[in-house]
Design a protein around this motif. Structure first.
Motif, PDB file in Angstrom:
ATOM      1  N   VAL A 102      24.641  27.485  17.450  1.00 53.95           N
ATOM      2  CA  VAL A 102      23.190  27.305  17.534  1.00 53.95           C
ATOM      3  C   VAL A 102      22.546  28.560  16.968  1.00 53.95           C
ATOM      4  O   VAL A 102      22.806  29.674  17.429  1.00 53.95           O
ATOM      5  CB  VAL A 102      22.732  27.065  18.985  1.00 53.95           C
ATOM      6  N   HIS A 103      21.703  28.363  15.960  1.00 52.50           N
ATOM      7  CA  HIS A 103      21.159  29.499  15.206  1.00 52.50           C
ATOM      8  C   HIS A 103      19.647  29.375  15.064  1.00 52.50           C
ATOM      9  O   HIS A 103      19.110  28.267  14.953  1.00 52.50           O
ATOM     10  CB  HIS A 103      21.813  29.531  13.822  1.00 52.50           C
ATOM     11  N   ASP A 104      18.960  30.521  15.072  1.00 52.55           N
ATOM     12  CA  ASP A 104      17.511  30.548  14.863  1.00 52.55           C
ATOM     13  C   ASP A 104      17.216  30.719  13.377  1.00 52.55           C
ATOM     14  O   ASP A 104      17.710  31.665  12.749  1.00 52.55           O
ATOM     15  CB  ASP A 104      16.877  31.719  15.622  1.00 52.55           C
ATOM     16  N   ALA A 105      16.389  29.844  12.836  1.00 50.03           N
ATOM     17  CA  ALA A 105      15.989  29.985  11.433  1.00 50.03           C
ATOM     18  C   ALA A 105      15.323  31.331  11.188  1.00 50.03           C
ATOM     19  O   ALA A 105      15.407  31.882  10.087  1.00 50.03           O
ATOM     20  CB  ALA A 105      15.047  28.849  11.043  1.00 50.03           C
ATOM     21  N   ALA A 106      14.664  31.866  12.221  1.00 53.36           N
ATOM     22  CA  ALA A 106      13.959  33.139  12.089  1.00 53.36           C
ATOM     23  C   ALA A 106      14.912  34.323  11.925  1.00 53.36           C
ATOM     24  O   ALA A 106      14.488  35.408  11.520  1.00 53.36           O
ATOM     25  CB  ALA A 106      13.061  33.366  13.296  1.00 53.36           C
ATOM     26  N   ARG A 107      16.193  34.139  12.221  1.00 56.27           N
ATOM     27  CA  ARG A 107      17.199  35.187  11.963  1.00 56.27           C
ATOM     28  C   ARG A 107      17.864  34.861  10.628  1.00 56.27           C
ATOM     29  O   ARG A 107      19.082  34.695  10.527  1.00 56.27           O
ATOM     30  CB  ARG A 107      18.209  35.257  13.109  1.00 56.27           C
ATOM     31  N   CYS A 108      17.045  34.806   9.603  1.00 57.18           N
ATOM     32  CA  CYS A 108      17.443  34.186   8.336  1.00 57.18           C
ATOM     33  C   CYS A 108      18.407  35.014   7.504  1.00 57.18           C
ATOM     34  O   CYS A 108      19.012  34.494   6.561  1.00 57.18           O
ATOM     35  CB  CYS A 108      16.202  33.863   7.518  1.00 57.18           C
ATOM     36  N   PHE A 109      18.557  36.297   7.813  1.00 50.53           N
ATOM     37  CA  PHE A 109      19.461  37.140   7.021  1.00 50.53           C
ATOM     38  C   PHE A 109      20.751  37.481   7.756  1.00 50.53           C
ATOM     39  O   PHE A 109      21.476  38.403   7.357  1.00 50.53           O
ATOM     40  CB  PHE A 109      18.746  38.427   6.597  1.00 50.53           C
TER      41      PHE A 109
END
Length: 240
Positions: A102-109
């Motif tokens: 599960v990943h946050d798009a806001a942690r894009c890098f």
């Protein structure tokens, strides 16, 4: 040993009001591409990922299908809060998936090697794994009146990031409990199960405020400059 199949659920349904843009945060652009697109770029580099589920606001479902170019993609509408949005992503996972990130798009890098470390830990037997960084500031626990109750030992603290990885059966069980939380690891904790922490990355910062967006622009500029310099150097050596 049987093959372990991995799916990544990217949560991108938040409005991101603190960022101050007219579009949801995941669709704000850095370097001409959305935060969501940058996040997906890194996810598809991770070995073993068979499905990428993107959870977005209902009005952006069709735009997301058009925006992202990967055969691994599934797009669904988000829920009323983060937990409900993740549950919506889990509901469309293909049957053979064993490990869910599960990943946050806001942690894009977030670098692909962080994803790989999380997957490796789940494959080794941990039911829940989160990346994290040591906390460098002294942290105080305060009460409702603003008075300090205690000072936790800094060495024991971690600033937790994403992707968070889970054994699928365990994560499904956690979501079936009806509990809501700010991250999925907390749902596992509520079941009384252990959560493993692996090293995170400074690049896995979360874009939340305008200052964070400035940092994202700087990271992308630095990355682009480094890549360009390396390519030029390689081409120059090849021409000798």
């Amino acid at each position: 040993m049987s093959t372990v199949s991995v799916a990544v659920v990217i949560v991108a349904a938040g409005l991101g009001t603190r960022l101050g843009h007219p579009v949801p945060k995941a669709f704000v652009e850095v370097g001409g591409r959305s935060l969501l697109a940058h996040a997906v770029d890194r996810v598809v580099q991770v070995p073993g990922v068979d499905q990428v589920v993107v959870v977005v606001p209902d009005a952006f479902v069709e735009d997301t299908w058009a925006l992202l170019d990967t055969p691994l993609l599934t797009v669904v509408s988000g829920g009323a809060d983060r937990t409900a949005s993740v549950a919506a992503g889990l509901s469309v996972l293909v049957e053979h998936v064993d490990v869910v990130l599960v990943h946050d798009a806001a942690r894009c890098f977030t670098p692909p090697d962080v994803f790989e470390a999380v997957v490796a830990a789940v494959r080794s037997g941990d039911v829940a794994v989160v990346p994290g960084l040591p906390v460098i500031d002294t942290v105080k626990e305060v009460d409702a009146d603003g008075l300090v109750r205690r000072t936790p030992a800094r060495a024991s603290l971690r600033a937790v990031q994403t992707p968070q990885g889970f054994d699928r059966v365990t994560l499904d069980r956690a979501h079936a409990s009806g509990t809501s939380a700010t991250d999925d690891a907390a749902l596992i904790e509520a079941l009384g199960l252990p959560v493993r922490v692996v090293p995170g990355s400074d690049l896995a910062f979360k874009v939340t405020t305008p200052d964070d967006l400035d940092r994202a622009h700087a990271v992308l500029t630095t990355s682009t400059t480094t890549t360009s310099t390396t390519t030029t150097s390689t081409t120059s050596r090849s021409a000798r």
